[in-house]
Design a protein around this motif. Structure first.
Motif, PDB file in Angstrom:
ATOM      1  N   VAL A  48       0.768  -1.324  -0.284  1.00 15.41           N
ATOM      2  CA  VAL A  48       0.031  -0.104   0.152  1.00 15.41           C
ATOM      3  C   VAL A  48       0.900   1.338   0.115  1.00 15.41           C
ATOM      4  CG1 VAL A  48      -1.708   1.263   1.455  1.00 15.41           C
ATOM      5  CG2 VAL A  48      -2.021  -1.049   1.078  1.00 15.41           C
ATOM      6  N   ARG A  49       1.936   1.263   0.744  1.00 14.04           N
ATOM      7  CA  ARG A  49       2.670   2.207   0.671  1.00 14.04           C
ATOM      8  C   ARG A  49       3.363   2.522  -0.683  1.00 14.04           C
ATOM      9  NH1 ARG A  49       4.487   0.553   5.963  1.00 14.04           N
ATOM     10  NH2 ARG A  49       6.337  -0.902   4.999  1.00 14.04           N
ATOM     11  N   MET A  74      -6.269   8.307   0.240  1.00 13.44           N
ATOM     12  CA  MET A  74      -5.898   7.316   0.908  1.00 13.44           C
ATOM     13  C   MET A  74      -4.834   7.904   2.151  1.00 13.44           C
ATOM     14  SD  MET A  74      -4.055   4.717  -2.023  1.00 13.44           S
ATOM     15  CE  MET A  74      -3.648   3.540  -1.103  1.00 13.44           C
ATOM     16  N   ARG A  75      -4.477   9.124   1.822  1.00 12.98           N
ATOM     17  CA  ARG A  75      -3.733   9.739   2.984  1.00 12.98           C
ATOM     18  C   ARG A  75      -4.523  10.359   3.915  1.00 12.98           C
ATOM     19  NH1 ARG A  75       0.383  13.142  -1.477  1.00 12.98           N
ATOM     20  NH2 ARG A  75       1.864  11.374  -1.282  1.00 12.98           N
ATOM     21  N   GLU A  76      -5.875  11.124   3.453  1.00  9.94           N
ATOM     22  CA  GLU A  76      -6.670  11.213   4.534  1.00  9.94           C
ATOM     23  C   GLU A  76      -7.346  10.330   5.531  1.00  9.94           C
ATOM     24  OE1 GLU A  76      -9.529  13.600   2.639  1.00  9.94           O
ATOM     25  OE2 GLU A  76      -8.002  15.008   1.788  1.00  9.94           O
ATOM     26  N   PHE A 120      -6.436  10.471 -10.232  1.00 11.57           N
ATOM     27  CA  PHE A 120      -5.368   9.581  -9.345  1.00 11.57           C
ATOM     28  C   PHE A 120      -4.721  10.514  -8.230  1.00 11.57           C
ATOM     29  CE2 PHE A 120      -5.410   7.768 -13.592  1.00 11.57           C
ATOM     30  CZ  PHE A 120      -5.377   6.379 -13.422  1.00 11.57           C
ATOM     31  N   LYS A 121      -4.724  11.806  -8.510  1.00 11.12           N
ATOM     32  CA  LYS A 121      -4.361  12.533  -7.389  1.00 11.12           C
ATOM     33  C   LYS A 121      -5.557  12.655  -6.056  1.00 11.12           C
ATOM     34  CE  LYS A 121      -2.695  17.024  -5.816  1.00 11.12           C
ATOM     35  NZ  LYS A 121      -3.715  17.427  -4.752  1.00 11.12           N
ATOM     36  N   GLN A 122      -6.677  12.638  -6.528  1.00 10.18           N
ATOM     37  CA  GLN A 122      -7.833  12.424  -5.502  1.00 10.18           C
ATOM     38  C   GLN A 122      -7.610  10.903  -4.692  1.00 10.18           C
ATOM     39  OE1 GLN A 122     -11.545  13.169  -7.534  1.00 10.18           O
ATOM     40  NE2 GLN A 122     -12.843  12.344  -5.886  1.00 10.18           N
ATOM     41  N   GLY A 145      -3.862   2.480  10.037  1.00  8.09           N
ATOM     42  CA  GLY A 145      -4.880   1.342   9.909  1.00  8.09           C
ATOM     43  C   GLY A 145      -4.207   0.072   9.933  1.00  8.09           C
ATOM     44  N   LEU A 146      -3.262   0.067   8.883  1.00  5.56           N
ATOM     45  CA  LEU A 146      -2.828  -1.339   8.567  1.00  5.56           C
ATOM     46  C   LEU A 146      -1.824  -1.811   9.879  1.00  5.56           C
ATOM     47  CD1 LEU A 146      -2.061  -0.515   4.851  1.00  5.56           C
ATOM     48  CD2 LEU A 146      -3.640  -2.440   5.837  1.00  5.56           C
ATOM     49  N   GLU A 147      -1.063  -0.672  10.260  1.00  4.73           N
ATOM     50  CA  GLU A 147      -0.223  -1.136  11.278  1.00  4.73           C
ATOM     51  C   GLU A 147      -0.994  -1.372  12.846  1.00  4.73           C
ATOM     52  OE1 GLU A 147       3.033  -1.277  11.832  1.00  4.73           O
ATOM     53  OE2 GLU A 147       3.162  -1.279   9.520  1.00  4.73           O
ATOM     54  N   ASP A 148      -2.143  -0.916  12.903  1.00  2.00           N
ATOM     55  CA  ASP A 148      -3.066  -1.212  13.961  1.00  2.00           C
ATOM     56  C   ASP A 148      -3.649  -2.623  13.878  1.00  2.00           C
ATOM     57  OD1 ASP A 148      -3.073   1.235  15.140  1.00  2.00           O
ATOM     58  OD2 ASP A 148      -4.899   1.912  14.294  1.00  2.00           O
TER      59      ASP A 148
END
Length: 347
Positions: free
Chosen positions: A291-292, A317-319, A310-312, A325-328
């Protein structure tokens, strides 16, 4: 990868021989789809055994097969396409350099071209052109196979396939018609029976044909690059779908073991369930890394194409703080907070 399904397992008896038979040849057909095998890495081996009591089977070397999802297949095709475009660009540069040399030769008059040193230059140009044709023919065959595989995938859009087909058509014409014309004219220029005028005319015609070759190569590159841009845009969808399916796989894997795992500390778990958590954690680390990279590639793609959608997606994703969340999920798996980890993975 973590999933609620068991790995594929089974065997198929192909036949048996007589008491004195030392060699048995049987055709074997294997189709994962026919056996309902879902995407996974599988290993095939042949085996034989004789009638001696308690003697074990003798196995062949293993054959490893990867049954891919369509998303994984599309990503594999994209990697192959990247390499083939790079090779096509290398061939175009090579052909431009050969054209530069032919233009130098074109400036000489017929008598000079028939001198021994320039005959050798012409011979070398002919040999180099033959090598270009060999490489173009090999690249065209691989592009034809890539086109067939892309058409089989089913998830690659028609506009991408159309641009790939247009590029392939140009490459086929280059290898079958255009490059051989240049090679032929260079060969004609070296005929011993030539007059100086005929030699010069052949060199001039070789250079003119080669200009067409370089132009067509550039056109093929442009079409392939456009197809690749569309391909790349499509792979973002595939990569996100793959990451989502891996989260679903972790949820399914944990839910299947809730009745055994919930409420226990990690040291108290049964060894298979400890291994399940370890596998899930490893998979989650891979998904987080993927994902990164998706975010990194989205940023690069937008910088190149200025395609706002694509910027949207990247901003969304950043917002969402998806990295956190993945680290949680990983933290929950490490502590066997299985229910919380499953809920977060589903989110």
């Amino acid at each position: 990868r973590p999933t609620d399904q068991g790995p594929a397992k089974g065997e198929l008896k192909l036949g048996e021989g007589g008491n004195d038979e030392r060699r048995l040849l049987k055709p074997a057909a294997f189709s994962p789809a026919a056996f309902g095998i879902t995407p996974q890495k599988i290993t095939l081996r042949g085996w034989t055994e004789d009638r001696y009591p308690d003697r074990g089977r003798v196995y062949s070397d293993p054959v490893t097969l990867y049954v891919l999802t369509r998303d994984e297949h599309a990503q594999m095709l994209k990697s192959r396409f990247d390499r083939q475009i790079t090779e096509l660009e290398d061939l175009a540069r090579r052909e431009q350099e050969l054209l530069d040399e032919n233009k130098r030769l074109e400036k000489l008059d017929g008598a000079e071209l028939q001198k021994e040193e320039n005959r050798k230059r012409l011979e070398n140009q002919e040999q180099e052109e033959a090598e270009t044709n060999r490489r173009m023919d090999d690249l065209t065959q691989r592009m034809e196979q890539l086109m067939k595989d892309a058409a089989r995938n089913g998830d690659i859009d028609k506009k991408t396939l159309q641009k790939m087909a247009e590029s392939l058509k140009s490459m086929q014409e280059l290898s079958q018609q255009d490059i051989p014309k240049v090679e032929q004219k260079l060969g004609d220029s070296q005929e011993q029976s030539n007059t100086p005028e005929k030699t010069r005319k052949d060199v001039n015609e070789a250079a003119k044909e080669q200009e067409k070759v370089v132009s067509k190569m550039q056109d093929a590159i442009e079409k392939a690059t456009e197809a690749n841009r569309r391909f790349e845009a499509g792979t973002f969808v595939n990569r996100l779908k793959k990451a989502a399916s891996e989260q679903n796989g972790i949820v399914s894997s944990l839910k299947e073991a809730f009745d055994r795992m919930l409420g226990l500390k990690s040291p108290a778990l049964d060894p298979p369930d400890t291994r399940r958590l370890t596998d899930n954690n490893r998979q989650q680390a891979q998904t987080a890394s993927d994902v990164r990279w998706i975010q990194e590639d989205l940023g690069s793609y937008f910088a190149r194409t200025k395609t706002e959608s694509f910027k949207q997606i990247l901003d969304d994703m950043r917002e969402s703080k998806i990295d956190l969340g993945l680290e949680d999920v990983r933290a929950g798996l490490a502590a066997n907070h299985s229910f919380e980890a499953a809920a977060q993975a589903k989110k």
